[in-house]
Design an enzyme around this catalytic site. Structure first.
Site, short mmCIF file in Angstrom:
data_model
loop_
_atom_site.label_atom_id
_atom_site.label_comp_id
_atom_site.label_asym_id
_atom_site.label_seq_id
_atom_site.Cartn_x
_atom_site.Cartn_y
_atom_site.Cartn_z
N GLY A 29 0.82 -1.20 0.00
CA GLY A 29 0.00 0.00 0.00
C GLY A 29 0.86 1.26 0.00
CB SER A 30 4.01 2.15 1.76
OG SER A 30 3.54 1.83 3.04
CG HIS A 41 -0.93 -6.70 4.64
ND1 HIS A 41 -0.84 -6.39 5.97
CD2 HIS A 41 -0.52 -5.60 3.98
CE1 HIS A 41 -0.37 -5.15 6.10
NE2 HIS A 41 -0.17 -4.66 4.90
CB CYS A 44 1.58 4.56 23.65
SG CYS A 44 0.94 6.13 24.19
N1 PLP Z 1 -2.44 3.42 4.15
C1 PLP Z 1 -3.17 3.05 5.21
C2 PLP Z 1 -4.43 3.79 5.52
C3 PLP Z 1 -2.78 1.96 5.98
O1 PLP Z 1 -3.50 1.60 7.03
C4 PLP Z 1 -1.58 1.29 5.64
C5 PLP Z 1 -1.09 0.17 6.47
O2 PLP Z 1 -1.44 0.02 7.61
C6 PLP Z 1 -0.86 1.72 4.51
C7 PLP Z 1 -1.32 2.79 3.79
C8 PLP Z 1 0.39 1.04 4.09
O3 PLP Z 1 0.14 -0.23 3.56
P1 PLP Z 1 1.32 -1.31 3.49
O4 PLP Z 1 1.50 -1.85 4.87
O5 PLP Z 1 0.84 -2.36 2.55
O6 PLP Z 1 2.52 -0.60 2.98
#
Ligand code: PLP
Length: 380
Positions: free
Chosen positions: A71-72, A201, A325
């Site tokens: 996602g990143s 995931h 935290c």
């Molecule tokens: N954007 C949001 C809203 C997320 O919750 C996350 C992961 O928790 C990401 C992006 C990033 O996804 P990834 O862990 O696949 O890089």
């Protein structure tokens, strides 16, 4: 000890049917999707099938889907890719203060490279300020990036309205859909979404694979140099097994959407009711109604969330702190700061996110343990 998992916003287990679909691509059909011979062509075919599954799930066309590593990466590719390709039109981007770091830090990098970014405020429930959004639009605004749903407090943004505003002003609209996929029905056409990121995931697919929808015709630049994979927009050998898993997972989650959604809401409501009926001094964060079906984020006054998480872990309970935290940093998260939570509450924030395998009995076990642990660790 039985493990009870309440952290589905962090990650989900891979579903058995998804795993089954993926397995042949590790040892039998291990070809590189760019290779000409038959096992390469089979891999390519599997990628294209998965692309169709993803596009069908969000009302897009297969050629509008690009596979990434997470996602990143999808957020980076969308925001940087669109920003750099549209620089001649302007250098202004609008986002919100409660985005995931994948979006916030991408915007910070762009600020160091000549872009200007407006970070929208949110109200006490985490909803973006629409008036501020409209007033922030400049002739140089090229992109609005507002997350579909927040990963900490679960608030779902008025995406259709934001899409409409963006369209009326001829501005591109990206949304981080990582937490929304599987939990909300999404039609990118109807919602005027130009770009949407997702991560396998979070919906019972594998880790380390993501996808990005970018509407046909939108100019964006590749940000990673290398080969010509993914229509020359994302270099790197495709994670075939992962992509097969992501495709199967998204199809599966939307096939059982009504049932899944109903189940998560019922677990969430049971939990909220039980906490509110208990003697615990607790505040529910996020919008009461416009929230992800499985998310319940409570702040407990006078509690150190890290201490609480450790005590829960001893009982086999996995949950998450709604603030930094959890990493030993006593500063509340940027999301809790943005909704204006007072520190004595913010530091005691517990994010519970339900999933497919949770039961009512799990909820009872969790609440019983919270009622036992919190009075012991609470500082008045
Ligand atoms: N954007 C949001 C809203 C997320 O919750 C996350 C992961 O928790 C990401 C992006 C990033 O996804 P990834 O862990 O696949 O890089």
């Amino acid at each position: 000890m039985k493990v009870r998992y309440f952290d589905h916003a962090a990650t989900t287990p891979v579903s058995s049917t998804v795993l089954e679909e993926m397995l042949p691509y590790f040892q039998l059909q291990y070809g590189n999707a760019s290779s000409m011979y038959s096992i390469g062509r089979q891999a390519k075919k599997a990628l294209e099938k998965s692309r169709r599954m993803v596009s069908n799930s969000i009302g897009a066309k297969p050629k509008e889907i690009y596979f990434t590593s997470c996602g990143s990466e999808s957020d980076n590719l969308a925001i940087k890719g669109i920003a750099y390709a549209n620089m001649e039109k302007g250098n202004h981007i609008i986002t919100s203060k409660i985005e995931h770091p994948a979006v916030l830090n991408t915007c910070k990098t762009l600020e160091k490279n000549g872009f200007e970014v407006t970070y929208l405020n949110v109200d006490k429930n985490g909803l973006v300020d629409i008036n501020q959004l409209i007033n922030s639009i400049r002739p140089s605004t090229i992109l609005i990036s507002v997350m579909f749903a927040n990963n900490e407090i679960g608030t779902i943004q008025p995406i259709e309205m934001i899409g409409k505003i963006a369209k009326e002003h001829n501005i591109l609209f990206h949304t981080d859909g990582v937490q929304a996929i599987g939990n909300v029905r999404i039609d990118v056409e109807k919602l005027n979404i130009d770009s949407l990121s997702m991560s396998g995931h979070k919906f019972y697919g594998p880790k380390g694979v993501g996808a990005l929808y970018i509407k046909e015709g939108i100019k964006f630049k590749k940000i990673q140099d290398g080969g010509h994979q993914e229509n020359d927009m994302r270099a790197g050998t495709e994670n075939v097994a992962g992509i097969v898993g992501l495709g199967k997972a998204i199809e599966e989650i939307y096939e059982k959407y009504e049932k899944y959604n109903k189940k998560l809401i019922s677990l969430r409501e049971l939990y909220i009711k039980k906490i509110e009926e208990s003697n615990l001094e607790a505040k529910l964060n996020g919008d009461r109604d416009k929230r992800l079906p499985g998310n319940a984020n409570f702040s407990f006054r006078g509690v150190n969330a890290q201490e609480l998480l450790l005590a829960l872990d001893e009982k086999g309970i996995c949950a998450s702190a709604g603030s930094a935290c959890s990493t030993g940093n006593p500063t509340p998260s940027h999301v809790l700061i943005a909704i204006g939570l007072e520190p004595n509450l913010a530091n005691g924030t517990l994010r519970v996110t339900f999933g497919e395998n949770n039961t009512n009995e799990d909820v009872e076990f969790l609440v019983d343990n919270l009622c036992e642990i919190i009075p012991k660790i609470q500082k008045k």
